[in-house]
Design a protein around this motif. Structure first.
Motif, PDB file in Angstrom:
ATOM      1  N   SER A 180     -25.151  57.253   5.288  1.00  0.00           N
ATOM      2  CA  SER A 180     -24.890  58.660   4.799  1.00  0.00           C
ATOM      3  C   SER A 180     -24.431  58.407   3.330  1.00  0.00           C
ATOM      4  O   SER A 180     -23.555  57.350   3.237  1.00  0.00           O
ATOM      5  CB  SER A 180     -24.153  59.460   5.538  1.00  0.00           C
ATOM      6  OG  SER A 180     -24.695  59.597   7.107  1.00  0.00           O
ATOM      7  N   SER A 181     -24.825  59.445   2.364  1.00  0.00           N
ATOM      8  CA  SER A 181     -24.610  59.286   0.961  1.00  0.00           C
ATOM      9  C   SER A 181     -23.055  59.542   0.910  1.00  0.00           C
ATOM     10  O   SER A 181     -22.539  58.765   0.175  1.00  0.00           O
ATOM     11  CB  SER A 181     -25.297  60.069  -0.097  1.00  0.00           C
ATOM     12  OG  SER A 181     -25.208  61.307   0.299  1.00  0.00           O
ATOM     13  N   GLU A 182     -22.522  60.473   1.533  1.00  0.00           N
ATOM     14  CA  GLU A 182     -21.091  60.691   1.384  1.00  0.00           C
ATOM     15  C   GLU A 182     -20.151  59.532   1.880  1.00  0.00           C
ATOM     16  O   GLU A 182     -19.054  59.093   1.224  1.00  0.00           O
ATOM     17  CB  GLU A 182     -20.792  61.886   2.122  1.00  0.00           C
ATOM     18  CG  GLU A 182     -19.637  62.468   2.259  1.00  0.00           C
ATOM     19  CD  GLU A 182     -18.845  62.677   0.660  1.00  0.00           C
ATOM     20  OE1 GLU A 182     -17.517  62.394   0.653  1.00  0.00           O
ATOM     21  OE2 GLU A 182     -19.584  63.109  -0.128  1.00  0.00           O
ATOM     22  N   VAL A 183     -20.759  59.031   2.875  1.00  0.00           N
ATOM     23  CA  VAL A 183     -19.776  57.620   3.491  1.00  0.00           C
ATOM     24  C   VAL A 183     -20.151  56.539   2.485  1.00  0.00           C
ATOM     25  O   VAL A 183     -19.221  56.025   2.257  1.00  0.00           O
ATOM     26  CB  VAL A 183     -20.659  57.385   4.885  1.00  0.00           C
ATOM     27  CG1 VAL A 183     -20.199  55.931   5.334  1.00  0.00           C
ATOM     28  CG2 VAL A 183     -20.288  58.539   5.777  1.00  0.00           C
ATOM     29  N   SER A 185     -20.377  56.641  -0.889  1.00  0.00           N
ATOM     30  CA  SER A 185     -19.655  57.023  -1.854  1.00  0.00           C
ATOM     31  C   SER A 185     -18.191  56.801  -1.688  1.00  0.00           C
ATOM     32  O   SER A 185     -17.432  56.469  -2.698  1.00  0.00           O
ATOM     33  CB  SER A 185     -20.038  58.170  -2.835  1.00  0.00           C
ATOM     34  OG  SER A 185     -19.915  59.375  -1.619  1.00  0.00           O
ATOM     35  N   GLN A 186     -17.678  57.284  -0.557  1.00  0.00           N
ATOM     36  CA  GLN A 186     -16.182  56.949  -0.258  1.00  0.00           C
ATOM     37  C   GLN A 186     -15.909  55.655  -0.163  1.00  0.00           C
ATOM     38  O   GLN A 186     -15.082  55.045  -0.982  1.00  0.00           O
ATOM     39  CB  GLN A 186     -16.003  57.662   1.000  1.00  0.00           C
ATOM     40  CG  GLN A 186     -16.102  58.907   0.993  1.00  0.00           C
ATOM     41  CD  GLN A 186     -15.729  59.887   2.528  1.00  0.00           C
ATOM     42  OE1 GLN A 186     -15.140  59.235   3.402  1.00  0.00           O
ATOM     43  NE2 GLN A 186     -16.378  61.061   2.570  1.00  0.00           N
ATOM     44  N   VAL A 193     -13.211  55.753   4.854  1.00  0.00           N
ATOM     45  CA  VAL A 193     -14.346  56.639   5.070  1.00  0.00           C
ATOM     46  C   VAL A 193     -13.723  57.645   6.102  1.00  0.00           C
ATOM     47  O   VAL A 193     -13.015  57.071   7.121  1.00  0.00           O
ATOM     48  CB  VAL A 193     -15.681  55.864   5.393  1.00  0.00           C
ATOM     49  CG1 VAL A 193     -16.373  57.075   6.217  1.00  0.00           C
ATOM     50  CG2 VAL A 193     -16.371  55.093   4.245  1.00  0.00           C
ATOM     51  N   ASP A 197     -17.173  62.642   8.222  1.00  0.00           N
ATOM     52  CA  ASP A 197     -18.449  62.388   7.583  1.00  0.00           C
ATOM     53  C   ASP A 197     -19.296  61.351   8.278  1.00  0.00           C
ATOM     54  O   ASP A 197     -20.431  61.284   7.664  1.00  0.00           O
ATOM     55  CB  ASP A 197     -18.207  61.976   5.847  1.00  0.00           C
ATOM     56  CG  ASP A 197     -17.419  62.986   5.339  1.00  0.00           C
ATOM     57  OD1 ASP A 197     -18.068  64.248   5.272  1.00  0.00           O
ATOM     58  OD2 ASP A 197     -16.425  62.773   4.718  1.00  0.00           O
ATOM     59  N   ASP A 203     -23.193  54.477  10.155  1.00  0.00           N
ATOM     60  CA  ASP A 203     -21.762  55.321   9.282  1.00  0.00           C
ATOM     61  C   ASP A 203     -20.597  54.663  10.050  1.00  0.00           C
ATOM     62  O   ASP A 203     -19.733  54.382   9.240  1.00  0.00           O
ATOM     63  CB  ASP A 203     -22.040  56.745   9.242  1.00  0.00           C
ATOM     64  CG  ASP A 203     -22.944  57.323   8.309  1.00  0.00           C
ATOM     65  OD1 ASP A 203     -23.468  56.464   7.707  1.00  0.00           O
ATOM     66  OD2 ASP A 203     -23.210  58.388   8.447  1.00  0.00           O
TER      67      ASP A 203
END
Ligand SMILES: [Fe+2]
Length: 260
Positions: A180-183, A185-186, A193, A197, A203
């Motif tokens: 996942s993009s949010e994961v 980027s964190q 993480v 998210d 993930d």
């Protein structure tokens, strides 16, 4: 020191044995937490020893480890789940069980508070910011030990093709195809993480790689690298550009911690 550890083991065992008439499934889940608790306790004492803490402090670290999940047993009996969001915060529950059963009665008061603080925060996203550093010594040790043992269990599971899917390890999430993009980027920003998210089993693995940012002590990094936990997780991921980049980043981070 041995005497205090023996007493803690006896108390832990007595509490564990006080449950009877369990189903096979309950028995199995009890055993998983029982063995996890004893391994975490040993890791806590080992880390404390590597940090050259006093024998008394090594013993206190052991106590934090052995009792950190003691609320899990009652949680399972009462709510039939280990999912805190569906039941209770198991760290708070552990503290309740410790107090009701007087499990830390032999500890000096100041040390007892540090152990309780460690247990309370072992499952939180981060440590409290308003508590002075030296009060959080066992909390830091326990968080490292708990993560190292979870890494031990999950890498065993990931690398054993015959393993039966274990829902406490996969959180019943879909397998997923990409990170996942949010994961992503964190973890690329050097951040832990956030569980909220995480959307797939991929993930989850990336989140577990991000734990390097939340390991406190050099001896813990040494154990992590010696047992090749990061490498084992990486070996089970399909190698996209972002996965390769992520692994490179956490690996360099961990290697630098050992050299420092
Ligand atoms: Fe826990």
């Amino acid at each position: 020191m041995e005497k205090g550890i023996d007493l803690a083991q006896t108390n832990f065992q007595k509490y564990f044995d006080s449950f009877s008439g369990l189903s096979d499934e309950q028995n199995n889940n009890f055993l998983i937490k029982y063995e996890h608790s004893l391994r975490v306790a040993k890791l806590c004492a080992d880390i404390a020893q590597s940090l050259r803490l006093s024998e008394d402090e090594q013993e206190m670290a052991y106590l934090a480890g052995v009792f950190h999940d003691i609320g899990r047993f009652r949680q399972l009996i009462k709510f039939n789940t280990f999912d805190d969001s569906q039941s209770v915060d198991h760290a708070d529950y552990s503290i309740q069980v410790i107090n009701e059963n007087d499990l830390l009665s032999e500890c000096p008061e100041g040390e007892k508070n540090k152990i309780l603080l460690a247990i309370q925060y072992h499952n939180k996203h981060e440590l409290p910011k308003d508590v002075v550093d030296k009060e959080l010594l066992y909390a830091r040790i326990l968080r490292d030990a708990d993560k190292l043992d979870i890494l031990h269990v999950i890498t065993d599971y990931y690398t054993n093709p015959k393993a039966v899917p274990n829902h406490t390890l996969t959180w019943e999430m879909p397998k997923g195809g990409v990170v996942s993009s949010e994961v992503a980027s964190q973890i690329m920003a050097g951040k832990l993480v956030s569980k909220t998210d995480v959307a797939s089993q991929i993930d989850i693995k990336i989140m577990q790689l991000s734990w390097v940012y939340d390991i406190n002590f050099k001896p813990s990094f040494e154990i992590m690298m010696k047992r090749r936990y990061m490498e084992k997780i990486y070996s089970t991921l399909s190698k996209s550009d972002i996965v390769i980049e992520i692994y490179r980043k956490v690996k360099v981070f961990a290697e630098n911690k050992i050299l420092a």
